[in-house]
Design a protein around this motif. Structure first.
Motif, PDB file in Angstrom:
ATOM      1  N   PHE A  59      -5.476 -10.149  -0.644  1.00 59.77           N
ATOM      2  CA  PHE A  59      -5.379  -8.727  -0.967  1.00 59.77           C
ATOM      3  C   PHE A  59      -5.011  -8.516  -2.435  1.00 59.77           C
ATOM      4  N   ILE A  60      -4.042  -9.279  -2.917  1.00 60.30           N
ATOM      5  CA  ILE A  60      -3.633  -9.162  -4.322  1.00 60.30           C
ATOM      6  C   ILE A  60      -4.784  -9.555  -5.237  1.00 60.30           C
ATOM      7  N   TYR A  61      -5.507 -10.592  -4.868  1.00 56.64           N
ATOM      8  CA  TYR A  61      -6.625 -11.059  -5.688  1.00 56.64           C
ATOM      9  C   TYR A  61      -7.739 -10.013  -5.774  1.00 56.64           C
ATOM     10  N   MET A  62      -7.992  -9.303  -4.653  1.00 53.43           N
ATOM     11  CA  MET A  62      -9.080  -8.322  -4.654  1.00 53.43           C
ATOM     12  C   MET A  62      -8.675  -6.992  -5.285  1.00 53.43           C
ATOM     13  N   VAL A  63      -7.440  -6.577  -5.122  1.00 53.73           N
ATOM     14  CA  VAL A  63      -7.026  -5.251  -5.550  1.00 53.73           C
ATOM     15  C   VAL A  63      -6.506  -5.230  -6.988  1.00 53.73           C
ATOM     16  N   MET A  64      -5.688  -6.190  -7.335  1.00 53.14           N
ATOM     17  CA  MET A  64      -5.029  -6.173  -8.645  1.00 53.14           C
ATOM     18  C   MET A  64      -5.936  -6.760  -9.728  1.00 53.14           C
ATOM     19  N   THR A  81      -6.512  -8.841 -13.150  1.00 50.74           N
ATOM     20  CA  THR A  81      -5.769  -9.978 -13.676  1.00 50.74           C
ATOM     21  C   THR A  81      -4.834  -9.507 -14.779  1.00 50.74           C
ATOM     22  N   GLY A  82      -3.676 -10.055 -14.796  1.00 53.82           N
ATOM     23  CA  GLY A  82      -2.689  -9.679 -15.791  1.00 53.82           C
ATOM     24  C   GLY A  82      -1.319 -10.187 -15.391  1.00 53.82           C
ATOM     25  N   TYR A  83      -0.332  -9.739 -16.115  1.00 51.84           N
ATOM     26  CA  TYR A  83       1.034 -10.215 -15.910  1.00 51.84           C
ATOM     27  C   TYR A  83       1.562  -9.816 -14.536  1.00 51.84           C
ATOM     28  N   LEU A  84       1.329  -8.579 -14.120  1.00 52.07           N
ATOM     29  CA  LEU A  84       1.821  -8.112 -12.821  1.00 52.07           C
ATOM     30  C   LEU A  84       1.158  -8.868 -11.664  1.00 52.07           C
ATOM     31  N   ALA A  85      -0.114  -9.152 -11.778  1.00 47.07           N
ATOM     32  CA  ALA A  85      -0.810  -9.909 -10.728  1.00 47.07           C
ATOM     33  C   ALA A  85      -0.247 -11.325 -10.615  1.00 47.07           C
ATOM     34  N   ASN A  86       0.086 -11.934 -11.742  1.00 47.56           N
ATOM     35  CA  ASN A  86       0.666 -13.277 -11.699  1.00 47.56           C
ATOM     36  C   ASN A  86       2.026 -13.279 -11.011  1.00 47.56           C
ATOM     37  N   ILE A  87       2.808 -12.238 -11.238  1.00 49.16           N
ATOM     38  CA  ILE A  87       4.108 -12.150 -10.579  1.00 49.16           C
ATOM     39  C   ILE A  87       3.925 -11.891  -9.085  1.00 49.16           C
ATOM     40  N   LEU A  88       2.979 -11.034  -8.734  1.00 47.18           N
ATOM     41  CA  LEU A  88       2.752 -10.731  -7.320  1.00 47.18           C
ATOM     42  C   LEU A  88       2.214 -11.930  -6.547  1.00 47.18           C
TER      43      LEU A  88
END
Length: 135
Positions: free
Chosen positions: A78-83, A85-92
């Motif tokens: 879900f995180i991979y499809m919705v977010m 790429t960036g700093y917040l996605a790496n933390i999530l």
């Protein structure tokens, strides 16, 4: 009295992967390269997940299989499809890995309850089949 257990190769493989121990030389490089060691630990956890899932499937532990899928793999997808790429996605992405570690720790504790003991009747034991047949 020693307790013997039935041999189960899938349970043995799962136990081997969950009881992975790092060598004594790990603390030295850990202080020099903490980021690379953390990345290597995450890579090992991610690479071991399909093996653990397959072992749980072979052991017919569908509840554990569903728990790991719901807690780790579905949120990661879900995180991979919705977010973006960036700093917040790496933390999530670290949140499902944290839950994966919790699942592995609990699974490591529960795996010993799954072993099936071998019961052997020896002469002089409390159980005597002749006493039951004569009554």
């Amino acid at each position: 009295m020693t307790l013997l257990f039935k041999h189960n190769p899938h349970l043995g493989r799962l136990d081997k992967y969950l009881n992975f121990k790092m060598g004594d030389s790990t603390p030295g490089p850990m202080y020099l390269f903490p980021d690379s060691l953390a990345s290597a630990g995450l890579a090992v956890a991610v690479l071991a997940t399909p093996i653990v899932l397959w072992s749980l499937f072979r052991l017919k532990r569908y509840g554990w299989l569903a728990a790991i899928l719901i807690v780790t793999i579905l949120p990661t997808a879900f995180i991979y499809m919705v977010m973006p790429t960036g700093y917040l996605a790496n933390i999530l992405f670290l949140i499902p890995l944290f839950f994966l570690a919790i699942c592995y720790v609990i699974l490591k504790q529960k795996i010993n309850d799954w072993r099936e003991p071998i019961f052997i009747n020896k002469p002089g034991s409390d159980y005597n089949s002749q006493e039951l047949s004569s009554e």
